[in-house]
Design a protein around this motif. Structure first.
Motif, PDB file in Angstrom:
ATOM      1  N   VAL A 168       0.837  -1.202   0.000  1.00 19.75           N
ATOM      2  CA  VAL A 168       0.000   0.000   0.000  1.00 19.75           C
ATOM      3  C   VAL A 168       0.871   1.251   0.000  1.00 19.75           C
ATOM      4  CG1 VAL A 168      -1.678   1.337   1.301  1.00 19.75           C
ATOM      5  CG2 VAL A 168      -1.964  -1.133   1.077  1.00 19.75           C
ATOM      6  N   ARG A 169       1.848   1.298   0.886  1.00 13.58           N
ATOM      7  CA  ARG A 169       2.720   2.474   0.961  1.00 13.58           C
ATOM      8  C   ARG A 169       3.519   2.649  -0.319  1.00 13.58           C
ATOM      9  NH1 ARG A 169       3.539   0.098   5.998  1.00 13.58           N
ATOM     10  NH2 ARG A 169       5.632  -0.596   5.388  1.00 13.58           N
ATOM     11  N   VAL A 178       5.239  -0.011  -8.872  1.00 17.06           N
ATOM     12  CA  VAL A 178       4.546  -1.164  -8.305  1.00 17.06           C
ATOM     13  C   VAL A 178       3.808  -1.936  -9.391  1.00 17.06           C
ATOM     14  CG1 VAL A 178       2.703  -1.861  -6.716  1.00 17.06           C
ATOM     15  CG2 VAL A 178       4.329  -0.098  -6.035  1.00 17.06           C
ATOM     16  N   GLU A 179       3.221  -1.230 -10.347  1.00 18.16           N
ATOM     17  CA  GLU A 179       2.500  -1.900 -11.421  1.00 18.16           C
ATOM     18  C   GLU A 179       3.430  -2.695 -12.329  1.00 18.16           C
ATOM     19  OE1 GLU A 179       0.333   1.260 -13.213  1.00 18.16           O
ATOM     20  OE2 GLU A 179      -1.387   1.054 -11.854  1.00 18.16           O
ATOM     21  N   THR A 180       4.693  -2.263 -12.438  1.00 11.79           N
ATOM     22  CA  THR A 180       5.648  -3.038 -13.245  1.00 11.79           C
ATOM     23  C   THR A 180       5.955  -4.387 -12.601  1.00 11.79           C
ATOM     24  OG1 THR A 180       7.555  -2.016 -12.143  1.00 11.79           O
ATOM     25  CG2 THR A 180       6.721  -0.948 -14.154  1.00 11.79           C
ATOM     26  N   LEU A 181       5.660  -4.522 -11.303  1.00 12.56           N
ATOM     27  CA  LEU A 181       5.868  -5.787 -10.612  1.00 12.56           C
ATOM     28  C   LEU A 181       4.668  -6.719 -10.763  1.00 12.56           C
ATOM     29  CD1 LEU A 181       7.446  -4.430  -7.299  1.00 12.56           C
ATOM     30  CD2 LEU A 181       8.621  -5.327  -9.312  1.00 12.56           C
ATOM     31  N   GLY A 182       3.668  -6.266 -11.521  1.00 16.01           N
ATOM     32  CA  GLY A 182       2.496  -7.097 -11.769  1.00 16.01           C
ATOM     33  C   GLY A 182       1.382  -6.935 -10.761  1.00 16.01           C
ATOM     34  N   LEU A 183       1.433  -5.907  -9.926  1.00 16.41           N
ATOM     35  CA  LEU A 183       0.396  -5.685  -8.925  1.00 16.41           C
ATOM     36  C   LEU A 183      -0.609  -4.659  -9.437  1.00 16.41           C
ATOM     37  CD1 LEU A 183       2.634  -5.518  -5.739  1.00 16.41           C
ATOM     38  CD2 LEU A 183       1.275  -7.449  -6.544  1.00 16.41           C
ATOM     39  N   THR A 185      -2.624  -1.779  -8.682  1.00 16.42           N
ATOM     40  CA  THR A 185      -2.727  -0.753  -7.641  1.00 16.42           C
ATOM     41  C   THR A 185      -4.155  -0.253  -7.470  1.00 16.42           C
ATOM     42  OG1 THR A 185      -2.138   0.952  -9.267  1.00 16.42           O
ATOM     43  CG2 THR A 185      -0.348   0.017  -7.960  1.00 16.42           C
ATOM     44  N   SER A 186      -4.967  -0.321  -8.523  1.00 13.50           N
ATOM     45  CA  SER A 186      -6.353   0.127  -8.374  1.00 13.50           C
ATOM     46  C   SER A 186      -7.091  -0.767  -7.380  1.00 13.50           C
ATOM     47  CB  SER A 186      -7.074   0.111  -9.729  1.00 13.50           C
ATOM     48  OG  SER A 186      -7.130  -1.200 -10.265  1.00 13.50           O
ATOM     49  N   ARG A 187      -6.784  -2.053  -7.360  1.00 12.09           N
ATOM     50  CA  ARG A 187      -7.391  -2.950  -6.378  1.00 12.09           C
ATOM     51  C   ARG A 187      -6.875  -2.657  -4.976  1.00 12.09           C
ATOM     52  NH1 ARG A 187      -7.634  -9.030  -9.108  1.00 12.09           N
ATOM     53  NH2 ARG A 187      -8.995  -8.461 -10.878  1.00 12.09           N
ATOM     54  N   VAL A 188      -5.588  -2.327  -4.887  1.00 14.15           N
ATOM     55  CA  VAL A 188      -5.019  -1.984  -3.585  1.00 14.15           C
ATOM     56  C   VAL A 188      -5.733  -0.772  -3.006  1.00 14.15           C
ATOM     57  CG1 VAL A 188      -2.945  -1.178  -2.392  1.00 14.15           C
ATOM     58  CG2 VAL A 188      -2.764  -2.971  -4.122  1.00 14.15           C
ATOM     59  N   PHE A 189      -5.910   0.263  -3.829  1.00 16.59           N
ATOM     60  CA  PHE A 189      -6.580   1.475  -3.371  1.00 16.59           C
ATOM     61  C   PHE A 189      -8.047   1.202  -3.028  1.00 16.59           C
ATOM     62  CE2 PHE A 189      -3.445   4.258  -5.908  1.00 16.59           C
ATOM     63  CZ  PHE A 189      -2.534   4.183  -4.862  1.00 16.59           C
ATOM     64  N   ALA A 190      -8.685   0.318  -3.794  1.00 19.89           N
ATOM     65  CA  ALA A 190     -10.080  -0.020  -3.511  1.00 19.89           C
ATOM     66  C   ALA A 190     -10.204  -0.681  -2.147  1.00 19.89           C
ATOM     67  CB  ALA A 190     -10.630  -0.932  -4.605  1.00 19.89           C
ATOM     68  N   VAL A 191      -9.262  -1.571  -1.816  1.00 22.90           N
ATOM     69  CA  VAL A 191      -9.296  -2.234  -0.517  1.00 22.90           C
ATOM     70  C   VAL A 191      -9.067  -1.226   0.610  1.00 22.90           C
ATOM     71  CG1 VAL A 191      -8.133  -3.927   0.947  1.00 22.90           C
ATOM     72  CG2 VAL A 191      -8.602  -4.472  -1.442  1.00 22.90           C
ATOM     73  N   VAL A 192      -8.126  -0.302   0.405  1.00 18.90           N
ATOM     74  CA  VAL A 192      -7.864   0.724   1.421  1.00 18.90           C
ATOM     75  C   VAL A 192      -9.105   1.581   1.638  1.00 18.90           C
ATOM     76  CG1 VAL A 192      -6.508   2.770   1.983  1.00 18.90           C
ATOM     77  CG2 VAL A 192      -5.390   0.768   1.000  1.00 18.90           C
ATOM     78  N   MET A 193      -9.760   1.986   0.551  1.00 23.69           N
ATOM     79  CA  MET A 193     -10.967   2.799   0.678  1.00 23.69           C
ATOM     80  C   MET A 193     -12.066   2.033   1.408  1.00 23.69           C
ATOM     81  SD  MET A 193     -12.472   5.661   0.221  1.00 23.69           S
ATOM     82  CE  MET A 193     -11.379   6.527  -0.906  1.00 23.69           C
ATOM     83  N   ALA A 194     -12.200   0.747   1.094  1.00 25.04           N
ATOM     84  CA  ALA A 194     -13.224  -0.058   1.763  1.00 25.04           C
ATOM     85  C   ALA A 194     -12.922  -0.193   3.254  1.00 25.04           C
ATOM     86  CB  ALA A 194     -13.304  -1.436   1.109  1.00 25.04           C
ATOM     87  N   ILE A 195     -11.657  -0.425   3.601  1.00 31.70           N
ATOM     88  CA  ILE A 195     -11.284  -0.551   5.017  1.00 31.70           C
ATOM     89  C   ILE A 195     -11.522   0.764   5.750  1.00 31.70           C
ATOM     90  CG2 ILE A 195      -9.340  -0.861   6.592  1.00 31.70           C
ATOM     91  CD1 ILE A 195      -8.205  -2.905   4.654  1.00 31.70           C
TER      92      ILE A 195
END
Length: 289
Positions: A168-169, A178-183, A185-195
């Motif tokens: 996340v950080r 981070v996206e070049t590593l295959g992650l 980030t839009s899903r990461v941000f969605a999870v943070v917003m949901a939490i």
């Protein structure tokens, strides 16, 4: 002596509630650099969910998880649209969007739950009192203190001591890398917003037994959460905790000693602290190169 000990416990309970709500707001502000003024609406929504849940006869111990999930789902939907289109825009645009949405949500909740003050039907286990130096203190507030402390430790571990927290950080610091590593980030941000939204609902469910639920509470809680985040220092867990306890104790004892000037004294204390520590009580460390 007993009177001031009871007031201290009241201040701790209120501070824990502010801490949980402030942590949810701080997650979005610090990790995503997004100004979300619908956080107060998440709190009030969680309060109403808990009131309805407890009044329905469903298992009372599921009221808080239900409020968390309901608010988290709402936050996830908002992340998909329209928040995702505003993450890269300036803070003024974000403020206008989220404040407008908060007003809309407040009207919808007033329409759905009514304009009267709603109090939960607490189970018998949480209705009693314990005596501290001969003075009664509600069991519910003791449960709030314990639950808030445990949840704060869980959040601290999740975001500061796990690989997911590091992801996340890193996504905030350099999204493309981070996206070049295959992650994704839009899903990461969605999870943070949901939490974050879920934390707002969870704090509302825990706090409804102390503050009840009524129209306008969302604005009050949002203002308090903003005070907590700014006072403690943006981007630090310890700062949010410190800001919550300072605000909670200041508001509680100002109401005890000078109730007519409680608001003035609280704002004066906040202003003085910000003058002395403009970056917050616990400013985040900056790496110098």
């Amino acid at each position: 002596m007993g009177f001031y000990l009871i007031q201290t416990l009241n201040a701790v309970a209120f501070s824990v509630l502010l801490m949980l709500c402030g942590l949810g707001l701080s997650l979005v502000l610090s990790l995503m650099n997004f100004v979300n003024l619908t956080h107060g609406a998440s709190y009030l929504f969680g309060s109403y969910v808990a009131v309805v849940w407890l009044g329905s006869g469903a298992p009372w111990w599921l009221a808080v998880p239900a409020a968390f999930l309901a608010a988290a789902l709402a936050g996830l939907l908002l992340d998909r649209f329209p928040f995702a289109r505003f993450y890269g825009r300036n803070h003024l645009a974000q403020v206008l969007l989220t404040y407008g949405l908060s007003v809309m949500f407040a009207d919808l909740m007033r329409l759905g739950f009514g304009a009267e003050i709603r109090s939960p039907a607490l189970p018998d286990l949480l209705r009693g009192v314990v005596f501290v130096l001969g003075m009664p203190f509600p069991i519910y507030r003791l449960v709030l203190i314990l639950a808030g402390g445990v949840l704060a430790l869980v959040l601290w571990y999740l975001f500061d001591r796990t690989i997911w927290g590091a992801v996340v950080r890193a996504s905030v610091a350099d999204r493309r890398m981070v996206e070049t590593l295959g992650l994704d980030t839009s899903r990461v941000f969605a999870v943070v917003m949901a939490i974050a939204a879920g934390l707002g609902g969870l704090s509302g469910a825990l706090g409804v037994g102390m503050l009840s639920a009524y129209p306008g509470l969302d604005e009050e809680i949002l203002l308090h959460a903003l005070f907590v985040v700014v006072l403690g220092g943006l981007g630090t867990f310890r700062g949010t905790v410190a800001g919550a306890f300072i605000l909670g104790f200041a508001m509680t004892f100002a109401r005890v000693w000078l109730p007519e000037f409680a608001g003035f004294l609280t704002l004066l204390a906040i202003a003085l602290l910000l003058v002395l520590r403009p970056d917050g009580l616990v400013a985040p460390r900056l790496r110098q190169v």
